[in-house]
Design an enzyme around this catalytic site. Structure first.
Site, mmCIF file in Angstrom:
data_model
loop_
_atom_site.group_PDB
_atom_site.id
_atom_site.type_symbol
_atom_site.label_atom_id
_atom_site.label_comp_id
_atom_site.label_asym_id
_atom_site.label_seq_id
_atom_site.Cartn_x
_atom_site.Cartn_y
_atom_site.Cartn_z
ATOM 1 C CG HIS A 106 66.060 34.601 94.561
ATOM 2 N ND1 HIS A 106 65.006 34.221 95.379
ATOM 3 C CD2 HIS A 106 65.685 34.249 93.295
ATOM 4 C CE1 HIS A 106 64.051 33.671 94.645
ATOM 5 N NE2 HIS A 106 64.441 33.678 93.387
ATOM 6 C CG ASN A 157 59.139 38.203 90.885
ATOM 7 O OD1 ASN A 157 58.998 39.346 90.485
ATOM 8 N ND2 ASN A 157 59.235 37.171 90.071
ATOM 9 C CG HIS A 170 67.931 32.222 99.761
ATOM 10 N ND1 HIS A 170 68.561 31.449 100.717
ATOM 11 C CD2 HIS A 170 68.780 33.236 99.497
ATOM 12 C CE1 HIS A 170 69.735 31.984 101.001
ATOM 13 N NE2 HIS A 170 69.890 33.075 100.270
ATOM 14 C CB CYS A 188 70.984 27.716 101.587
ATOM 15 S SG CYS A 188 69.562 28.498 102.397
ATOM 16 C CG HIS A 223 66.234 30.227 103.832
ATOM 17 N ND1 HIS A 223 66.257 29.730 102.547
ATOM 18 C CD2 HIS A 223 64.948 30.125 104.256
ATOM 19 C CE1 HIS A 223 65.030 29.331 102.207
ATOM 20 N NE2 HIS A 223 64.225 29.553 103.225
ATOM 21 C CD GLN A 243 64.035 34.737 88.140
ATOM 22 O OE1 GLN A 243 64.237 34.107 87.110
ATOM 23 N NE2 GLN A 243 62.861 34.746 88.748
#
Length: 370
Positions: A197, A184, A195, A82, A144, A199
Site C-alpha cells: 500500500h 514506503n 500489506h 486485507c 497480503h 499513502q
C-alpha cells in the site's frame, strides 16, 4: 448506495460510506459491483491536529498526538488492509478488491471546518493553526503477500488511474496546495503495515522541499528562460551513463548528485506538471518501466530492498510552469546487511555524503538480469 464514476483505461470508481463516516473508493477494471457495507460499530474520528511554525527555518510542523496509538505491524491474520472475510472486519468491507483508496483512520492532516487559512508567519509569535489537509491510504492489491514489483502491468495501470483521480479531485479543495502520493516499503524506513500500500498526503501548505525546489527553479527560469528539470533530464539523456531503463514515453535514471546508495528517478520524456496531466499514451507506458525499475532494484542484491517511492509534482496553485512530474525511489540499503544511516551530517545538517558513485549504482541496476 454507491456513487459511481467512469475513469480512463476502463476503470470504474465506486464510492461507499464507511461506518464512521469516512469514504472508501474502489477502483475496478472488470465490471465489479460494489455494495458491501462496513459492519463495524461506529467510532468517533480523531480531532484535527495542530500546525506550529518552526521560526528558525520558517517551516510548518504538524502535531498529531492522536497517531501515537495507531496499529503497529499486526500479524497477517489481523491485517486491517486485507479484504473483510469471516469474522475479520477490516478497513475494506468487500471480500475482494483491485485498488482501493480510503481516508486514513489516524490522519496527520484532515479536512478543516469552514473557511481555512494558515496563520500569518511572524516569527516566534506565530499563532498555532489547525493541521488542515487530507491523508488517504491506497492499497495496491488485496493479496497480503508480495509488493509493487509483483503487480501485473494491468494492475499498475489501475493504480496509476487511482493516483490520477485522487490528484484531480483533491486539487479542487481550496485549502489544498500540494499533493504527494508515496509508498514506503520495509521496516527500515518505518513501515507499520506490511500489506502492499501507499499513502496520499495533500498539504495545506508547501512542504519545505517543494518550497526550495520551486525557488531554485524560478531563479533558473529568470536567469536562463528555461525549465530546470528539462535541462537536468536532457543532461542525463546526453550522458547516458546513469540511465537505468527507457521506453517510448519514460526514462529512469540515477541522478548525477544522488543522495542515497540507490536512488532512481522516473520521468516522462515529454514533461507534465502533475499526474493529472499525463496523456493516455504516457499512462499506458508507465507500468512497463515502473515494474522493470522495481525488479531491478530488488535484483541488485537478490533481496527485498526497503525504499520510499514518492511522486514529485508541481504545487496545485503555483509553479505549474516550473516544476515537473517525476517518481523518485530511494533506498537506504548499500549492501546486504548494511544500511546507510542518516546520521549527524545528513540528519542534523542536511548535508548528504555518498559512499557510492551514482554511475556505479546505475551500472549495478542495469546489470540485473530480469
Amino acid at each position: 448506495m454507491s456513487e459511481q464514476k467512469k475513469l480512463s483505461a476502463g476503470v470504474i470508481r465506486n464510492n461507499l460510506a464507511m461506518a464512521d463516516g469516512r469514504t472508501i473508493r474502489y477502483y475496478d477494471s472488470q465490471g465489479q459491483s460494489r455494495s458491501a457495507q462496513d459492519q463495524r460499530p461506529k467510532e468517533e474520528q480523531p480531532g484535527i491536529g495542530e500546525l506550529r511554525l518552526d521560526p528558525l527555518l520558517n517551516e510548518w510542523v504538524v502535531m498529531a498526538a492522536h497517531r501515537q496509538g495507531r496499529i503497529f505491524l499486526p500479524p497477517k491474520e489481523l491485517c486491517p488492509l486485507c479484504p473483510t472475510k469471516g469474522e475479520l472486519l477490516t478497513e475494506v468491507p468487500d471480500t475482494n478488491y483491485e485498488v482501493v483508496v480510503f481516508d486514513n483512520r489516524s490522519p496527520s492532516l484532515r479536512k478543516p471546518e469552514g473557511d481555512w487559512a494558515a496563520p500569518d508567519m511572524v516569527g516566534p509569535e506565530t499563532d498555532a493553526g489547525t493541521a488542515a489537509g487530507k491523508c488517504e491510504v491506497i492499497c495496491f492489491t488485496d493479496n497480503h503477500g508480495g509488493s509493487f514489483k509483483d503487480l501485473t502491468p494491468q494492475r499498475v495501470r489501475v493504480l496509476l488511474e487511482a493516483w490520477i483521480d485522487r490528484v484531480r479531485e483533491l486539487s479542487q479543495e481550496p485549502y489544498i496546495h500540494h499533493i504527494a502520493p508515496f509508498e514506503n516499503r520495509g521496516e527500515e524506513v518505518g513501515v507499520t503495515l506490511s500489506h502492499p500500500h501507499g499513502q496520499i498526503y495533500a498539504y495545506s501548505y508547501l512542504p519545505s522541499r517543494v518550497q526550495k525546489m520551486l525557488a531554485v527553479a524560478r531563479k533558473y527560469m529568470d536567469e536562463t528562460g528555461k525549465v530546470l528539470f528539462d535541462d537536468v533530464l536532457a543532461r542525463e539523456l546526453k550522458d547516458q551513463v546513469r540511465i537505468v531503463a527507457k521506453n517510448a514515453h519514460w526514462v529512469a535514471f540515477v541522478p548525477y548528485a544522488a543522495r542515497y546508495p540507490f536512488e532512481i528517478h522516473v520521468a516522462p520524456l515529454n514533461p507534465v506538471a502533475d499526474l493529472a496531466e499525463l496523456t493516455p499514451e504516457q499512462a499506458d507506458a508507465f507500468p512497463e518501466i515502473s515494474l522493470e525499475v522495481m525488479r531491478r532494484l530488488d535484483g541488485v542484491f537478490g533481496i527485498d530492498m526497503a525504499y520510499i517511492a514518492t511522486w514529485h509534482q508541481a504545487p496545485v496553485r503555483e509553479g505549474r510552469d516550473l516544476l515537473r512530474l517525476h517518481w523518485q525511489i530511494t533506498s537506504v540499503r548499500r549492501a546486504p546487511g548494511k544500511l546507510k544511516y542518516l546520521a549527524g551530517s545528513e540528519s542534523a545538517m542536511g548535508a548528504f555524503i555518498m559512499d557510492l558513485k551514482p554511475e556505479q549504482s546505475a551500472g549495478q541496476l542495469r546489470d540485473v538480469e530480469l
